[in-house]
Design an enzyme around this catalytic site. Structure first.
Site, short mmCIF file in Angstrom:
data_model
loop_
_atom_site.label_atom_id
_atom_site.label_comp_id
_atom_site.label_asym_id
_atom_site.label_seq_id
_atom_site.Cartn_x
_atom_site.Cartn_y
_atom_site.Cartn_z
N THR A 14 9.20 17.65 -12.29
CA THR A 14 8.32 18.77 -12.65
C THR A 14 9.35 20.20 -12.74
O THR A 14 8.88 21.12 -13.38
CB THR A 14 7.50 19.05 -11.52
OG1 THR A 14 6.26 18.01 -11.66
CG2 THR A 14 6.55 20.26 -11.82
N ASP A 56 10.36 11.93 -16.22
CA ASP A 56 9.62 11.82 -15.09
C ASP A 56 9.91 10.66 -14.09
O ASP A 56 10.45 9.64 -14.37
CB ASP A 56 8.11 11.56 -15.73
CG ASP A 56 7.09 11.56 -14.55
OD1 ASP A 56 6.26 12.22 -14.74
OD2 ASP A 56 7.23 10.97 -13.39
N SER A 57 9.97 11.17 -12.88
CA SER A 57 10.75 10.03 -11.87
C SER A 57 10.12 8.75 -11.69
O SER A 57 10.50 7.84 -10.96
CB SER A 57 11.03 10.78 -10.52
OG SER A 57 9.65 11.16 -9.69
N SER A 58 8.83 8.84 -12.20
CA SER A 58 8.15 7.62 -12.38
C SER A 58 8.91 6.46 -13.11
O SER A 58 8.62 5.17 -12.70
CB SER A 58 6.81 7.74 -12.57
OG SER A 58 5.97 8.71 -12.03
N THR A 88 9.36 14.75 -7.88
CA THR A 88 9.19 14.49 -6.48
C THR A 88 8.59 12.93 -6.17
O THR A 88 8.73 12.42 -5.10
CB THR A 88 7.99 15.42 -6.02
OG1 THR A 88 6.93 15.26 -6.79
CG2 THR A 88 8.84 16.71 -5.68
N THR A 165 9.92 10.29 3.16
CA THR A 165 8.72 9.96 2.38
C THR A 165 8.18 10.86 1.77
O THR A 165 8.01 12.09 2.41
CB THR A 165 7.75 9.15 3.44
OG1 THR A 165 8.57 8.01 3.99
CG2 THR A 165 6.66 8.65 2.74
N1 ASP Z 1 5.61 13.02 -11.96
C1 ASP Z 1 6.72 14.06 -11.54
C2 ASP Z 1 7.85 13.46 -11.45
O1 ASP Z 1 8.05 12.76 -10.24
C3 ASP Z 1 6.11 14.67 -10.31
C4 ASP Z 1 7.28 15.96 -9.76
O2 ASP Z 1 8.12 16.14 -10.48
O3 ASP Z 1 6.72 16.45 -8.76
O4 ASP Z 1 8.98 13.33 -12.31
#
Ligand code: ASP
Length: 342
Positions: A14, A56-58, A88, A165
């Site tokens: 993000t 995106d970190s997913s 995140t 966490t």
């Molecule tokens: N979906 C985003 C990610 O983890 C959320 C974020 O960055 O806070 O890449």
């Protein structure tokens, strides 16, 4: 005093996203830097590497961890500290993975991101990025790096990476360390909790590791879980280790079918690591009969490790090509401050 030299690894998330017709999308590093002119006011020398396609970190996985590790290792001697910009959602997993993959680390690796994109009117990214740079540049009284480990710096706190966490999807203070004190507080000043900082025991060159083995499964128990489901998960092809999320102080059902399924899996060579579903506290397998039965079946205690740490420690140990017995042995030993063994 020489200018601090900090190297930024930008992976996505993000913090660097922009609003498009299709929702938030990762943008490139220049967008981020253009939007944070304040970085110039710090007077630091900044180097950077960005993922060719910020993500995106997913979508994080061990191949991406390797890119981060390589970027840090290639620039290790030339910089005082490193900041990893990351989404995140899986930041706690990455910070944990890096703590194992960067053995003998003696410089700060500070992972941060934001809940709202830089560029939004009300955002947390600028502050998090500036604070992370200052945390990465901090020195102790001897002029050595204050932090010699991987941390998450986010909003008001600096937290050990492998104890962290993500616990809220909406709050700005998104990360918590439930089982270890915070390493620092970010308010008017940045103060470090010195007695709790990690110091490597050996003075050896950085040893980057890039062979994480993801043959790991998380088995989440719940009352009523079926025999078929437990057996199917334990029979997953290619799996070498299981993190079993147990109840309370590390307890599980004592029904015969369940204990037989676990015992058989252990006899087949599967490593089963006990990690409680409780965020705070840990596993004390010997405390209750129900936990003791697991110990007798060959389940290894995860003590007070997070699930993220259990998964990443297993990927690391398996990736080192150790034997099953060696992996089990190392699981009981704190390696990079990831657990407390009384
Ligand atoms: N979906 C985003 C990610 O983890 C959320 C974020 O960055 O806070 O890449």
């Amino acid at each position: 005093m020489a200018k601090p030299k900090i190297f930024i690894v930008y992976t996505g998330g993000t913090i660097g996203m922009v609003e498009t017709a299709d929702g938030l999308q990762p943008f490139n590093f220049n967008h981020l830097m253009d939007n944070v002119p304040k970085i110039g006011q710090l007077g630091y020398e900044i180097g950077n590497y960005q993922f060719p396609q910020p993500i995106d970190s997913s979508n994080m996985n061990p191949q991406y961890y390797n890119q981060i590790v390589k970027a840090i290792a290639d620039n290790y001697d030339d910089y005082d500290g490193f900041v990893v910009l990351h989404g995140t959602d899986t930041m706690a997993y990455t910070a944990t993975a890096l703590s194992f993959m960067l053995q003998n680390l003696r410089k700060p690796v500070v992972v941060t991101g934001s809940q709202l994109p830089i560029g939004d009117t009300r955002e947390d990214g600028t502050e998090n990025l500036i604070s992370a740079l200052q945390v990465a540049a901090a020195k102790d009284g001897n002029g050595d790096p204050m932090l010699q480990e991987v941390v998450i710096s986010f909003q008001d706190y600096v937290i050990r990476g492998n104890r962290s966490t993500k616990f809220t999807s909406t709050g700005f203070d998104a990360f918590k360390s439930f089982n270890y004190p915070n390493l620092g507080t970010i308010d008017l000043h940045i103060d470090f909790n010195k007695p709790f900082l990690f110091r490597p025991q050996v003075n050896e060159p950085l040893e980057p590791m890039m062979t994480m083995d993801p043959s790991v499964l998380v088995l989440f128990l719940f009352p009523g879980i079926t025999e078929a489901s437990v057996k199917a998960q334990l029979a997953t092809p290619g799996i070498k280790a299981v993190v079993m999320r147990t109840f309370g102080a590390g307890n599980a059902p004592t029904e015969k079918w369940f204990l037989d399924a676990i015992g058989d899996a252990v006899k087949r060579g599967l490593i089963v690591l006990n990690i409680t579903q409780c965020a705070n506290g840990g596993d004390e397998q010997k405390r209750y009969y129900t936990g003791d039965m697991l110990a007798q079946a060959g389940v290894i205690s995860g003590y007070d490790m997070t699930c993220e740490a259990g998964v990443m420690k297993l990927m690391y140990l398996l990736g080192k090509g150790l034997s099953t017995d060696q992996v089990k042995q190392y699981l009981g030993v704190p390696m990079v401050g990831e657990m407390t063994v009384e």
